[in-house]
Design an enzyme around this catalytic site. Structure first.
Site, mmCIF file in Angstrom:
data_model
loop_
_atom_site.group_PDB
_atom_site.id
_atom_site.type_symbol
_atom_site.label_atom_id
_atom_site.label_comp_id
_atom_site.label_asym_id
_atom_site.label_seq_id
_atom_site.Cartn_x
_atom_site.Cartn_y
_atom_site.Cartn_z
ATOM 1 N N HIS A 105 18.845 50.507 51.716
ATOM 2 C CA HIS A 105 17.951 50.760 52.852
ATOM 3 C C HIS A 105 16.512 50.881 52.334
ATOM 4 O O HIS A 105 16.212 51.726 51.480
ATOM 5 C CB HIS A 105 18.323 52.074 53.555
ATOM 6 C CG HIS A 105 19.644 52.031 54.282
ATOM 7 N ND1 HIS A 105 20.373 50.883 54.475
ATOM 8 C CD2 HIS A 105 20.344 53.020 54.892
ATOM 9 C CE1 HIS A 105 21.472 51.158 55.155
ATOM 10 N NE2 HIS A 105 21.486 52.455 55.417
ATOM 11 N N CYS A 136 22.181 58.300 55.189
ATOM 12 C CA CYS A 136 21.839 57.428 54.049
ATOM 13 C C CYS A 136 20.325 57.176 53.924
ATOM 14 O O CYS A 136 19.789 57.184 52.811
ATOM 15 C CB CYS A 136 22.604 56.121 54.147
ATOM 16 S SG CYS A 136 22.813 55.497 55.823
HETATM 17 P P1 NAP Z 1 34.208 52.746 58.281
HETATM 18 O O1 NAP Z 1 34.067 51.636 57.286
HETATM 19 O O2 NAP Z 1 34.397 52.381 59.713
HETATM 20 O O3 NAP Z 1 35.467 53.663 57.820
HETATM 21 C C1 NAP Z 1 35.968 54.704 58.615
HETATM 22 C C2 NAP Z 1 37.159 55.395 57.946
HETATM 23 O O4 NAP Z 1 37.649 56.402 58.853
HETATM 24 C C3 NAP Z 1 38.355 54.465 57.651
HETATM 25 O O5 NAP Z 1 39.008 54.892 56.467
HETATM 26 C C4 NAP Z 1 39.272 54.691 58.844
HETATM 27 O O6 NAP Z 1 40.655 54.476 58.566
HETATM 28 C C5 NAP Z 1 39.034 56.177 59.105
HETATM 29 N N1 NAP Z 1 39.364 56.494 60.507
HETATM 30 C C6 NAP Z 1 38.850 55.951 61.635
HETATM 31 N N2 NAP Z 1 39.454 56.494 62.738
HETATM 32 C C7 NAP Z 1 40.357 57.393 62.271
HETATM 33 C C8 NAP Z 1 41.296 58.263 62.893
HETATM 34 N N3 NAP Z 1 41.427 58.322 64.228
HETATM 35 N N4 NAP Z 1 42.060 59.054 62.095
HETATM 36 C C9 NAP Z 1 41.951 59.005 60.768
HETATM 37 N N5 NAP Z 1 41.080 58.197 60.095
HETATM 38 C C10 NAP Z 1 40.301 57.396 60.846
HETATM 39 O O7 NAP Z 1 32.970 53.735 58.250
HETATM 40 P P2 NAP Z 1 31.932 54.045 57.024
HETATM 41 O O8 NAP Z 1 30.754 53.159 57.099
HETATM 42 O O9 NAP Z 1 32.716 54.109 55.762
HETATM 43 O O10 NAP Z 1 31.414 55.503 57.435
HETATM 44 C C11 NAP Z 1 32.202 56.662 57.260
HETATM 45 C C12 NAP Z 1 31.389 57.910 57.562
HETATM 46 O O11 NAP Z 1 30.342 58.043 56.611
HETATM 47 C C13 NAP Z 1 30.739 57.881 58.946
HETATM 48 O O12 NAP Z 1 30.787 59.177 59.487
HETATM 49 C C14 NAP Z 1 29.322 57.420 58.652
HETATM 50 O O13 NAP Z 1 28.417 57.861 59.618
HETATM 51 C C15 NAP Z 1 29.071 58.082 57.297
HETATM 52 N N6 NAP Z 1 28.075 57.410 56.442
HETATM 53 C C16 NAP Z 1 28.119 56.062 56.223
HETATM 54 C C17 NAP Z 1 27.174 55.475 55.355
HETATM 55 C C18 NAP Z 1 27.172 54.007 55.051
HETATM 56 O O14 NAP Z 1 26.219 53.546 54.390
HETATM 57 N N7 NAP Z 1 28.188 53.234 55.453
HETATM 58 C C19 NAP Z 1 26.218 56.268 54.742
HETATM 59 C C20 NAP Z 1 26.208 57.641 54.980
HETATM 60 C C21 NAP Z 1 27.142 58.180 55.827
HETATM 61 P P3 NAP Z 1 41.397 53.085 58.956
HETATM 62 O O15 NAP Z 1 40.949 52.056 57.962
HETATM 63 O O16 NAP Z 1 42.842 53.433 58.797
HETATM 64 O O17 NAP Z 1 41.010 52.760 60.350
#
Ligand code: NAP
Length: 368
Positions: free
Chosen positions: A259, A165
Site C-alpha cells: 500500500h 494495513c
Molecule cells: P480472506 O482472504 O477472505 O480470508 C478470510 C478467512 O476467514 C478464511 O480463512 C475463511 O475461511 C475464514 N472465514 C470466513 N468466514 C468464516 C466463518 N463463518 N467461520 C469461520 N471462518 C471463516 O480475508 P483476508 O484478506 O485474509 O482478511 C482477514 C482479516 O484480516 C479481515 O478481518 C481483514 O480485514 C484483516 N486484514 C486484512 C489485511 C490484508 O491485507 N488482506 C490486512 C490487515 C487486516 P474459509 O477459507 O474456510 O472460507
C-alpha cells in the site's frame, strides 16, 4: 538523536523460550492466514500446531483446503494439518486471528474468555477501551491494558490487535515527526493493493486498467481513528487519543502487494521545521522490538529511500522481509507544512508479520 525519540527501553536482548510455543491460526486459509502459515514456518519461538477456518474447509487437510496464492511453496508440515472448525476447543493458548471481520468479533472474544491469548488482525476489537492496538516500535507500553482486560474477562485470556494495513505505514511514518514537532493535521491519500481485499475481494475485470476510489468496510474511518489511539497515551488505565485530525481518501489500484500513500502534515511547532532533521529522525527511528532484538523485528522499522520516484510497491515492498516501511519524497508542503510518500507491505508489516511481532513482544514481556 535516537534516544530522545524513544521510550524507556529494556536493556537487553529478549530470551528465547526454552521450547517453541504451539500456536493456532484462525482464518488460516485466507489471504492473511496464508501469510501467517508462511511466516511461522521455521519461526524460532513459535510452532504452527492448529489451523482453523470455516465449515467449508473444516475436516480437509490444510493443503487441500487452502487455495495457496503465495510465491513460496506451502510448508509440508502445514499442508498435513487437519483444518478445524471455528469454535472448537484448541490445544494452543496463543491464537493468531486472520478471520473475516463478519465472524472475528465474537470468535475472538470467545477464545479470549476461554483463556487464550488472541493476537488479531481484524478490525472488530481494535478500538475497545481495554484492548491494545499495537505497533511495538511506537506504543509497546499500551500492553499495560491487558491486566484490566483480564480482570474484565475473569481469567488469563486477552486480545491484542494490530492496526489496519494502511495505518501501520501511516503511523510508523509520522511517529518520529510527531515526537519532534507535534502534529496538528494529516491529509493522506492511499493507493492500496488488491491483496488487501482478500483473494476473492476484487474481480480482475473491475480492477485491471482501472483505479477504484472507494474501499468498503469503513476503510477511511479506520485510517482517521486508529493512528490517534496508537500515537496516544496509556495513562491511569485509559487510552488518551493523540489530538491531531486526519482526512483520508482511499483508492484500490492494480498492484498485488504494497500500500502506497501520499501524506501531508500540519505541524504544531511549524516555525522550526527542518527537513534534513526530519529525514534523519525517520532513518534513525528505533523502538522496543529493535532493542529487544525480537526475531521478526526489522533492523530499521523505517527506511528513508532516496530518489525522486521512490518508494514504489514493486521495488520497495520487500525491504527487510516486508517488515520495514519505506519513506521518500520528503519536502515542504505549500498548504500544510511537510509532505512525503510512504509504502507498507500490507499482508506482512500490515497484517500477519505485525501480529507475529506483537506476539514476540508479549513473550518477551512474560505475558504468554
Ligand atoms: P480472506 O482472504 O477472505 O480470508 C478470510 C478467512 O476467514 C478464511 O480463512 C475463511 O475461511 C475464514 N472465514 C470466513 N468466514 C468464516 C466463518 N463463518 N467461520 C469461520 N471462518 C471463516 O480475508 P483476508 O484478506 O485474509 O482478511 C482477514 C482479516 O484480516 C479481515 O478481518 C481483514 O480485514 C484483516 N486484514 C486484512 C489485511 C490484508 O491485507 N488482506 C490486512 C490487515 C487486516 P474459509 O477459507 O474456510 O472460507
Amino acid at each position: 538523536m535516537e534516544d530522545t525519540l524513544t521510550l524507556p527501553y529494556a536493556a537487553a536482548q529478549a530470551k528465547a523460550p526454552t521450547k517453541r510455543i504451539p500456536v493456532a491460526v484462525l482464518g488460516a486459509t485466507g489471504s492473511v492466514g496464508q501469510r501467517f502459515v508462511q511466516l511461522l514456518d521455521g519461526h524460532p519461538w513459535f510452532k504452527l500446531h492448529e489451523v482453523v477456518a470455516s465449515e467449508r474447509s473444516a475436516g480437509k487437510p490444510y493443503g487441500e483446503a487452502a487455495d495457496w496464492r503465495l510465491d513460496t511453496v506451502m510448508p509440508d508440515d502445514a499442508a498435513a494439518l487437519p483444518v478445524k472448525p471455528l469454535g472448537v476447543e484448541l490445544k494452543s493458548r496463543l491464537v493468531f486471528s486472520g478471520l473475516d471481520s463478519a465472524v472475528a468479533g465474537e470468535a475472538e472474544d470467545d477464545y479470549a474468555n476461554r483463556g487464550c491469548v488472541v493476537v488479531s488482525n481484524s478490525r472488530n476489537h481494535r478500538m475497545d477501551s481495554d484492548v491494545p492496538l499495537l505497533i511495538p516500535e511506537i506504543n509497546a507500553d499500551h500492553i499495560g491494558a491487558v491486566e484490566r482486560q483480564q480482570k474484565r474477562r475473569g481469567g488469563r485470556g486477552y486480545i491484542v490487535t494490530n492496526p489496519n494495513c494502511s495505518v501501520v505505514g501511516l503511523a510508523l511514518a509520522i511517529a518520529p515527526i510527531e515526537r519532534l514537532y507535534g502534529i496538528e493535521a494529516i491529509h493522506v491519500t492511499t493507493m492500496q493493493a488488491i491483496s488487501g481485499a482478500g483473494y476473492n475481494g476484487v474481480a480482475s475485470y473491475a480492477i485491471i486498467d482501472n483505479v477504484i476510489p472507494y474501499i468498503g468496510g469503513g476503510e477511511e474511518g479506520k485510517i482517521e481513528s486508529e493512528p490517534r489511539k496508537i500515537l496516544g497515551r496509556f495513562e491511569k488505565d485509559q487510552f488518551i487519543d493523540a489530538p491531531f485530525r486526519i482526512s483520508a481518501q482511499v483508492n484500490r489500484v492494480p498492484t498485488i502487494d504494497g500500500h502506497l500513500m501520499t501524506i501531508s502534515l500540519g505541524l504544531r511547532d511549524r516555525n522550526f521545521v527542518n527537513v534534513e532533521q526530519v529525514r534523519e529522525a525517520i532513518d534513525n527511528f528505533r523502538g522496543e522490538p529493535q532493542h529487544l532484538r525480537l526475531p521478526s523485528a526489522p533492523r530499521k522499522p523505517l527506511h528513508y529511500v532516496d530518489g525522486d520516484d521512490r518508494p514504489q510497491p514493486r521495488l520497495d515492498r520487500d525491504r527487510e522481509q516486508g517488515m520495514s516501511v519505506s519513506v521518500g519524497r520528503l519536502r515542504p508542503c505549500p498548504l500544510l507544512d511537510l509532505r512525503m510518500v510512504a509504502l507498507v507491505h500490507n499482508t506482512i508489516r500490515g497484517a500477519a508479520g505485525a501480529a507475529i511481532l506483537n506476539a514476540e513482544l508479549l513473550e518477551a514481556k512474560g505475558l504468554l
